[in-house]
Scaffold this motif. Structure first.
Motif, PDB file in Angstrom:
ATOM      1  N   HIS A 142      90.436  58.052  -4.003  1.00 56.80           N
ATOM      2  CA  HIS A 142      90.236  58.559  -5.375  1.00 56.80           C
ATOM      3  C   HIS A 142      91.261  57.926  -6.311  1.00 56.80           C
ATOM      4  O   HIS A 142      91.194  56.737  -6.563  1.00 56.80           O
TER       5      HIS A 142
ATOM      6  N   ASN B 242      91.651  58.822  -9.575  1.00 58.51           N
ATOM      7  CA  ASN B 242      91.089  58.753 -10.928  1.00 58.51           C
ATOM      8  C   ASN B 242      92.104  59.061 -12.008  1.00 58.51           C
ATOM      9  O   ASN B 242      92.038  58.506 -13.111  1.00 58.51           O
TER      10      ASN B 242
ATOM     11  N   VAL C 165      87.063  54.440  -3.317  1.00 56.88           N
ATOM     12  CA  VAL C 165      86.507  55.277  -4.381  1.00 56.88           C
ATOM     13  C   VAL C 165      85.197  55.876  -3.882  1.00 56.88           C
ATOM     14  O   VAL C 165      84.455  55.256  -3.132  1.00 56.88           O
TER      15      VAL C 165
ATOM     16  N   PRO D   6      82.295  57.376  -5.795  1.00 55.71           N
ATOM     17  CA  PRO D   6      81.802  57.675  -7.137  1.00 55.71           C
ATOM     18  C   PRO D   6      80.850  58.859  -7.213  1.00 55.71           C
ATOM     19  O   PRO D   6      80.851  59.585  -8.209  1.00 55.71           O
TER      20      PRO D   6
ATOM     21  N   GLU E 289      83.052  62.055  -6.754  1.00 54.96           N
ATOM     22  CA  GLU E 289      84.006  62.152  -7.864  1.00 54.96           C
ATOM     23  C   GLU E 289      83.320  62.659  -9.126  1.00 54.96           C
ATOM     24  O   GLU E 289      83.889  63.448  -9.883  1.00 54.96           O
ATOM     25  N   ALA E 290      82.075  62.215  -9.326  1.00 48.11           N
ATOM     26  CA  ALA E 290      81.327  62.712 -10.481  1.00 48.11           C
ATOM     27  C   ALA E 290      80.882  64.159 -10.272  1.00 48.11           C
ATOM     28  O   ALA E 290      81.038  65.001 -11.166  1.00 48.11           O
TER      29      ALA E 290
ATOM     30  N   ARG F 284      87.205  60.303 -14.577  1.00 52.28           N
ATOM     31  CA  ARG F 284      86.439  59.143 -14.992  1.00 52.28           C
ATOM     32  C   ARG F 284      86.450  58.080 -13.905  1.00 52.28           C
ATOM     33  O   ARG F 284      87.360  58.018 -13.083  1.00 52.28           O
ATOM     34  N   PRO F 285      85.429  57.222 -13.878  1.00 53.39           N
ATOM     35  CA  PRO F 285      85.369  56.171 -12.850  1.00 53.39           C
ATOM     36  C   PRO F 285      86.650  55.345 -12.819  1.00 53.39           C
ATOM     37  O   PRO F 285      87.183  54.953 -13.857  1.00 53.39           O
TER      38      PRO F 285
ATOM     39  N   THR G 145      87.021  52.700 -10.388  1.00 60.97           N
ATOM     40  CA  THR G 145      86.784  51.453  -9.662  1.00 60.97           C
ATOM     41  C   THR G 145      87.232  50.234 -10.452  1.00 60.97           C
ATOM     42  O   THR G 145      87.968  49.380  -9.944  1.00 60.97           O
TER      43      THR G 145
ATOM     44  N   ALA H 158      78.342  53.673  -8.016  1.00 60.81           N
ATOM     45  CA  ALA H 158      79.452  52.823  -8.462  1.00 60.81           C
ATOM     46  C   ALA H 158      79.012  51.874  -9.565  1.00 60.81           C
ATOM     47  O   ALA H 158      79.721  51.682 -10.570  1.00 60.81           O
TER      48      ALA H 158
ATOM     49  N   ALA I  31      78.189  53.995 -12.823  1.00 56.91           N
ATOM     50  CA  ALA I  31      79.395  54.577 -13.414  1.00 56.91           C
ATOM     51  C   ALA I  31      80.245  53.524 -14.109  1.00 56.91           C
ATOM     52  O   ALA I  31      80.857  53.792 -15.149  1.00 56.91           O
ATOM     53  N   SER I  32      80.272  52.315 -13.545  1.00 55.74           N
ATOM     54  CA  SER I  32      81.112  51.275 -14.147  1.00 55.74           C
ATOM     55  C   SER I  32      80.607  50.825 -15.506  1.00 55.74           C
ATOM     56  O   SER I  32      81.381  50.295 -16.322  1.00 55.74           O
TER      57      SER I  32
END
Length: 425
Positions: free
Chosen positions: A242, A244, A263, A265, A268-269, A275-276, A278, A309, A312-313
């Motif tokens: 993580h 973040n 990561v 994603p 984490e979301a 927030r992302p 990566t 991923a 999110a990026s």
């Protein structure tokens, strides 16, 4: 598991990932004694078992660098919860697990991973309430037949059982070249005081183990990587999960120390972790990999993780932090191998590496026409049901869309029994 010493994958759409992902149509892959022997067109087939890879994408198996495999028994139990809600539910239910429950959940979670093309798994196993629980987790990983790193973790709030870590290392996972190897998965400097961190890292160093741990800005240390520097512990091989909420200076410390990142994603979301991160890791120079983390909150297949991923990026404020499909596929393969210290043996199709390989069906409806850009199709269109064949160290563990290892009905019933016992139903 099919034991074949020489296999030729004939005429596939081959994707290699080293040094960067690239696709080669009409290409063969020769496997000898569990290793990649050659990649190219029209390779000789004498003495080999030929697997027709026409209408198949052939690529390295996926590497999941962070998953709590025991949580397969609690699938979707924490959806619509934030991190604190998840931790509360997992702490309550995890304490109820018996050793046989850990075995059942670990075996099914590992088989689920194999079935979806994940050939290597970092199991961050932190529901180890007794030594019998630890043995059950190791047995589950071994029974599944995948490549795994068993991350010996400690239940939150419970004293760390250093003696049992030493027992597992000396008696069960002493071979760092084996299919199942070992790491230490402590709570880390974000969540425990410096004296505990020093003890945990000292144990890892004494046993020759890499370290993997969750990291964030707090609650114990707002700058946990700086704490490691102050303790003189940044030289330990570490995988940061993580991160973040870490600031850019902390990410630079990770990069400068040679640390790696995992990561996750999707979770984490779902858990509102932040927030992302990566793109920030990659911009800082940190080798970044992907993990499914918790099937209690999100899907457990790498296709879903890669898409999370990628998507999110795209919302990053800095365009330099946005990922391409090639970036994402490398993170799911070669960068994942590097994060686990295994890049010398897996993660690409370079001759000499162990043959962890998957084949996806190009003639499935959702992949028709994907020959134009099979890399993009793997990341944006494929799903677990496209996985036709899986090899681990040259051994066929899935063929014609079906796992060939173990008693699947028995494993499924054991998991159902575990889920019922843990939930109290």
């Amino acid at each position: 598991m099919t034991d074949i010493t020489r296999i030729l994958l004939r005429n596939g759409h081959v994707i290699d990932t080293e040094p960067e992902p690239v696709a080669h149509p009409g290409t063969d892959v020769l496997i000898e004694d569990g290793r990649i022997a050659a990649v190219g067109p029209d390779l000789p087939a004498e003495g080999a078992t030929v697997i027709d890879a026409t209408d198949r994408i052939v690529l390295p198996g996926f590497v999941d660098t962070h998953r709590h495999v025991w949580q397969s028994a609690l699938r979707s139990a924490a959806v619509d919860m934030d991190l604190m809600g998840y931790l509360g539910v997992m702490g309550q239910l995890g304490a109820r697990l018996r050793p046989q429950d850990i075995h059942a959940a670990t075996l099914v979670g590992a088989l689920e991973s194999l079935d979806s093309g994940i050939t290597t798994l970092m199991d961050f196993s932190h529901a180890l309430n007794t030594p019998e629980h630890a043995d059950a987790a190791v047995d589950g990983l071994r029974a599944a037949g995948l490549r795994a790193v068993f991350g010996y973790g400690f239940p939150p709030g419970a004293p760390a059982n250093y003696d049992d870590v030493r027992r597992i290392r000396a008696g069960r996972l002493d071979d760092d070249e084996a299919l199942v190897t070992m790491a230490l998965a402590p709570m880390g400097p974000s969540f425990t005081p410096p004296e505990v961190v020093a003890g945990d890292w000292g144990l890892a160093a004494d046993l020759g183990l890499p370290v993997t741990f969750h990291v964030s800005a707090g609650p114990v240390a707002a700058q946990p990587v700086s704490v490691l520097r102050e303790l003189g512990l940044l030289d330990v091989k570490a995988l940061y999960v993580h991160g973040n909420s870490l600031d850019d200076d902390e990410l630079k410390l990770i990069a400068d120390s040679g640390g790696h990142a995992s990561v996750t994603p999707s979770t984490e979301a779902m858990l509102s972790i932040g927030r992302p991160v990566t793109g920030r890791y990659r911009r800082a120079g940190v080798t970044t990999s992907l993990g499914a983390d918790a099937v209690t909150s999100a899907p457990g297949d790498m296709f879903s993780v890669m898409r999370a991923a990628l998507v999110a990026s795209q919302v990053a404020d800095d365009a330099a932090e946005r990922l391409s499909v090639r970036d994402v596929l490398r993170m799911a393969t070669l960068d994942g191998a590097a994060a686990l210290g295994l890049a010398d043996r897996i993660g690409s199709l370079r001759p000499g590496k162990q043959a962890d390989v998957i084949l996806l069906r190009l003639d499935d409806l959702n992949l028709l026409g994907a020959e134009r850009d099979p890399i993009a199709a793997v990341v944006t269109a494929a799903h677990p049901q496209n996985v036709d064949t899986v090899l681990v160290a040259g051994q066929v563990v899935k063929s014609a869309g079906r796992l060939v290892n173990g008693d699947l009905p028995q494993a499924a019933q054991a998991l159902r029994d575990t889920a019922a016992a843990v939930s109290g139903s």
